[in-house]
Design an enzyme around this catalytic site. Structure first.
Site, PDB file in Angstrom:
ATOM      1  N   PRO A 400       0.566  -0.987   0.007  1.00  0.00           N
ATOM      2  CA  PRO A 400      -0.350  -0.075   0.218  1.00  0.00           C
ATOM      3  C   PRO A 400       0.773   1.027  -0.102  1.00  0.00           C
ATOM      4  O   PRO A 400       0.461   2.308  -0.621  1.00  0.00           O
ATOM      5  CB  PRO A 400      -0.730   0.253   1.532  1.00  0.00           C
ATOM      6  CG  PRO A 400      -0.683  -1.810   1.482  1.00  0.00           C
ATOM      7  CD  PRO A 400       0.773  -2.267   0.770  1.00  0.00           C
ATOM      8  N   GLN A 443      -3.236  -9.615   3.842  1.00  0.00           N
ATOM      9  CA  GLN A 443      -2.207  -9.356   5.279  1.00  0.00           C
ATOM     10  C   GLN A 443      -3.547  -9.410   6.450  1.00  0.00           C
ATOM     11  O   GLN A 443      -4.130  -8.837   7.229  1.00  0.00           O
ATOM     12  CB  GLN A 443      -1.289  -8.410   5.184  1.00  0.00           C
ATOM     13  CG  GLN A 443      -0.181  -8.879   6.704  1.00  0.00           C
ATOM     14  CD  GLN A 443       0.565  -7.274   6.533  1.00  0.00           C
ATOM     15  OE1 GLN A 443       0.427  -6.366   7.444  1.00  0.00           O
ATOM     16  NE2 GLN A 443       1.721  -7.112   5.493  1.00  0.00           N
ATOM     17  N   TYR A 523       3.052  -7.571  17.345  1.00  0.00           N
ATOM     18  CA  TYR A 523       1.921  -8.218  17.337  1.00  0.00           C
ATOM     19  C   TYR A 523       1.284  -8.944  17.805  1.00  0.00           C
ATOM     20  O   TYR A 523       1.902  -9.743  18.269  1.00  0.00           O
ATOM     21  CB  TYR A 523       0.700  -7.490  16.270  1.00  0.00           C
ATOM     22  CG  TYR A 523       0.981  -6.483  14.895  1.00  0.00           C
ATOM     23  CD1 TYR A 523       0.642  -5.563  16.158  1.00  0.00           C
ATOM     24  CD2 TYR A 523       1.801  -6.369  14.095  1.00  0.00           C
ATOM     25  CE1 TYR A 523       0.851  -4.150  14.945  1.00  0.00           C
ATOM     26  CE2 TYR A 523       1.932  -4.898  12.765  1.00  0.00           C
ATOM     27  CZ  TYR A 523       1.851  -3.592  14.291  1.00  0.00           C
ATOM     28  OH  TYR A 523       1.857  -2.661  13.479  1.00  0.00           O
ATOM     29  N   ARG A 566       4.092 -13.808   7.718  1.00  0.00           N
ATOM     30  CA  ARG A 566       4.935 -12.747   8.072  1.00  0.00           C
ATOM     31  C   ARG A 566       5.356 -12.520   9.716  1.00  0.00           C
ATOM     32  O   ARG A 566       4.716 -12.761  10.480  1.00  0.00           O
ATOM     33  CB  ARG A 566       3.769 -10.997   7.944  1.00  0.00           C
ATOM     34  CG  ARG A 566       4.981  -9.658   8.162  1.00  0.00           C
ATOM     35  CD  ARG A 566       3.916  -8.694   8.042  1.00  0.00           C
ATOM     36  NE  ARG A 566       4.895  -7.447   7.946  1.00  0.00           N
ATOM     37  CZ  ARG A 566       4.654  -6.181   8.954  1.00  0.00           C
ATOM     38  NH1 ARG A 566       3.440  -7.088   9.490  1.00  0.00           N
ATOM     39  NH2 ARG A 566       4.709  -5.393   9.421  1.00  0.00           N
TER      40      ARG A 566
END
Length: 684
Positions: A400, A443, A523, A566
């Site tokens: 993005p 994702q 995260y 990821r």
């Protein structure tokens, strides 16, 4: 002015020459512990760049050195019974004994005093004292230079041979103990240098740690008998050693300064030790003359000039040393890719520069990678890639914040599996998300303790005044002033796992090609992996991969397409996940059906200290791909197609994200309209 130079190697002798040439009134004395004809090692290699600097500094020395050179422009790589050659690499070499003889004669001719067989036991009295006395410098030990000395690379032993190679030759030989390799090159019409190297575990497994000098020589002669073709190896105190990397916080203290190996070392696999010492001597002599022989000012100039150049060389040398330490992990590569990986190991040669030096090599490489037989194939970045049942048109990924037209795959930003898993109020939730055009990689993630923050336009990890409840592996706030998350219990784990599965099912319904699970940057799933974020005392603390693997397995069972992860391969903080830990995680995921690892690092904790530089993730991707044997996607400030072409062709990654400049710049009015909702979110 009186100058005392401790150490009669090439750097010390050359400095003496340059100082006397600059001002014959200067008293210059060189003190050397060994005899004038004593030497250790065999040949010294020079690049064309170094020769140019020598010519400009002292033409007479340059002429004497170059008159005796052995020259070549080819690199030969012997691997898996194949000989692969690459041309256009201009190098020259000279016997170390001959180089010292030339420098000694020239130094004496310009009036420098040379004293041999002198053991220095105290710093001499002089206006300037120069430590040019090598890795174990006496001068350096007398002052506080902030010295760091540590072994780097593999075990190695330095031989000579009367076989004259006609190229710089790398030999790789697989044995029952592991992989051995050779660096060999000619240095005159009769002799070559022959360095044997292997990782320490291989060295011990072969019993070399218990062999004496003669036994070791015989072992190496037998191992490389095919390459030696009946010729002998010659020893000159040829003992197995560790290469010592020397770094100094400062290079001078008062009127005492160090140069060459006393100041810094660079791994022998890029052949820069003597080069750096001579360039140090040139810079120091020039600084003294430029500053009117003001010692303090000149030493500051010298250090400011040389430190950046040396640091760049040491970085390249460390990359090269790491390559040879891990060379066994590249043994699965096809010979052509193995050779290109070797040639580009230090970052000083790229796909584009090799294309200039040896266009035939890169044309053959490109054709092999593209799977075609045409004379001209696309560059590596634009070759197709097979991912499971999916074929991508090229290796370029659009993100993005880095949109690229005609990319092989479009990677979405972070899409939360639930409202509670958002990073900011603007983070899309998968239930309402719609895919962009093209081949899409979705994702999927849960923010965990990094959730409920303001939009990134107002700063990273700025907590909202009124956010939503957070969960994490342990009740540890991510950053100062951030909310303390609740420790996720098993019931909550089931809810999160099911949300990821539901997200993958929605992706399938929307025709998404790739699902990428987020196990990076602190995260939720990543917080379980790191000891810095996971302080649990239950089974999810004892086995930190347990919950992330449960989510992965559940998604893998529900999702038939390409499944990527990821992954923060290393935390970049003391006590955190190491690179070896991250590779082990990647290896486990690959064994459970992971098709692709998107390599990331850091951000597990707010106060980490990552080294952000161009291509900073490439080395991690290289290790993950070749040690865990899984395809990888890499980013990390890659700004040119040449960087990506080099990475793909060398087998360091399979997909790349380029950080290209934006196609247009927002007007102030547009920026204000974008920023208004973000500021309002913080106020709420």
């Amino acid at each position: 002015m009186k100058v005392e130079i401790v150490g009669g190697g090439p750097g010390g002798l050359y400095l003496a020459i340059l100082l006397r040439r600059a001002d014959p009134t200067i008293e210059v004395r060189v003190l050397e512990r060994n005899a004038p004809d004593a030497t250790f090692g065999f040949g010294v290699v020079f690049s064309e760049e170094t020769l140019g600097a020598l010519r400009d500094a002292d033409a007479e020395t340059h002429l004497a050195i170059t008159d005796t050179f052995a020259r070549w422009d080819r690199v030969d790589i012997r691997y898996r019974g194949r000989l692969l050659s690459s041309r256009g690499h201009s190098f020259s070499a000279i016997a170390r004994t001959r180089l010292l003889e030339i420098l000694q004669r020239r130094a004496a001719a310009v009036g420098a005093e040379l004293r041999f067989g002198v053991e220095v036991d105290a710093l001499p009295e002089a206006d300037l004292v120069v430590g040019a006395d090598g890795v174990n410098s006496f001068v350096r030990r007398q002052r506080d230079f902030g010295t760091r000395v540590a072994p780097e690379g593999s075990k190695y032993v330095w031989f000579g041979t009367d076989l004259v190679f006609d190229a710089f030759t790398f030999v790789f030989r697989e044995t029952e103990h592991g992989l051995f390799n050779v660096h060999a090159y000619p240095y005159d019409e009769r002799m070559s240098t022959f360095i044997v190297e292997c990782p320490e575990p291989v060295w011990r497994a072969a019993g070399l740690d218990e062999m004496d000098e003669g036994e070791s020589l015989a072992f190496c002669e037998q191992l490389f008998a095919r390459e030696l073709r009946g010729h002998e190896l010659l020893s000159n105190r040829s003992l197995w050693m560790d290469f010592l990397k020397v770094e100094n916080r400062t290079w001078h203290d008062g009127n005492v300064v160090v140069l060459g190996d006393a100041a810094h070392t660079a791994h022998f696999s890029i052949g820069s030790g003597t080069k750096l010492a001579l360039e140090d001597a040139i810079a120091l002599a020039n600084a003294l003359e430029r500053r009117g022989w003001d010692v303090e000012a000149a030493l500051v100039d010298y250090e400011l000039e040389r430190t950046p150049a040396v640091e760049r060389t040491q970085t390249a040398a460390s990359e090269s040393a790491g390559y040879f330490r891990r060379v066994g992990s590249y043994a699965h590569l096809e010979p052509l890719q193995f050779a290109f990986n070797l040639l580009t190991r230090s970052g000083r040669i790229t796909h584009a520069t090799l294309g200039v030096r040896d266009p035939h090599f890169t044309r053959v490489l490109d054709a092999w990678l593209a799977g075609g037989a045409r004379e001209l194939e696309p560059a590596p970045l634009f070759t197709p890639l097979r991912l499971g049942d999916l074929t991508l048109a090229n290796r370029l990924v659009a993100a993005p914040d880095a949109p690229v037209a005609a990319a092989g795959v479009v990677l979405t930003g972070f899409v939360a599996v639930s409202p509670e898993g958002r990073i900011t109020p603007e983070t899309p939730v998968v239930d309402e998300w719609q895919p962009p055009p093209g081949t899409v990689a979705l994702q999927l993630g849960h923010a965990g303790r990094r959730g409920a923050t303001a939009p990134h336009a107002l700063g990273v990890d700025v907590p909202l005044h009124e956010g939503w409840p957070l969960v994490s592996a342990s009740p540890l706030a991510y950053a100062p002033y951030a909310a303390v998350p609740r420790e996720l219990d098993e019931e909550g784990m089931e809810v999160v796992r099911d949300a990821f599965v539901a997200g993958a099912e929605r992706a399938a319904a929307l025709g998404v090609a790739v699902v990428e699970l987020d196990l990076a940057h602190g995260y939720l799933l990543a917080s379980f992996l790191s000891p810095l974020a996971n302080r649990r005392t239950d089974e999810y603390g004892a086995d930190r991969l347990r919950f992330p693997l449960a989510v992965f397995d559940a998604v893998r069972a529900a999702w038939d397409g390409v499944l990527a992860v990821r992954l923060s391969v290393a935390d970049g903080a003391r006590g955190g996940l190491t690179v070896d830990d991250g590779i082990a995680v990647a290896r486990t995921l690959a064994a459970r059906g992971c098709d692709l690892v998107h390599v990331e690092a850091g951000q597990t904790v707010a106060d980490d200290r990552p080294e952000y530089r161009r291509g900073f993730l490439t080395a991690l991707s290289d290790r993950v791909r070749n040690e865990a044997r899984v395809l990888t996607l890499v980013r990390g400030h890659l700004t040119t197609p040449d960087e990506a072409n080099t990475i793909v062709a060398a087998g360091r990654a399979d997909l790349c994200i380029l950080d290209l400049p934006p196609a247009r710049i927002e007007t102030p009015g547009e920026a204000a309209r974008v920023g208004a909702p973000a500021r309002e979110a913080v106020r709420r």
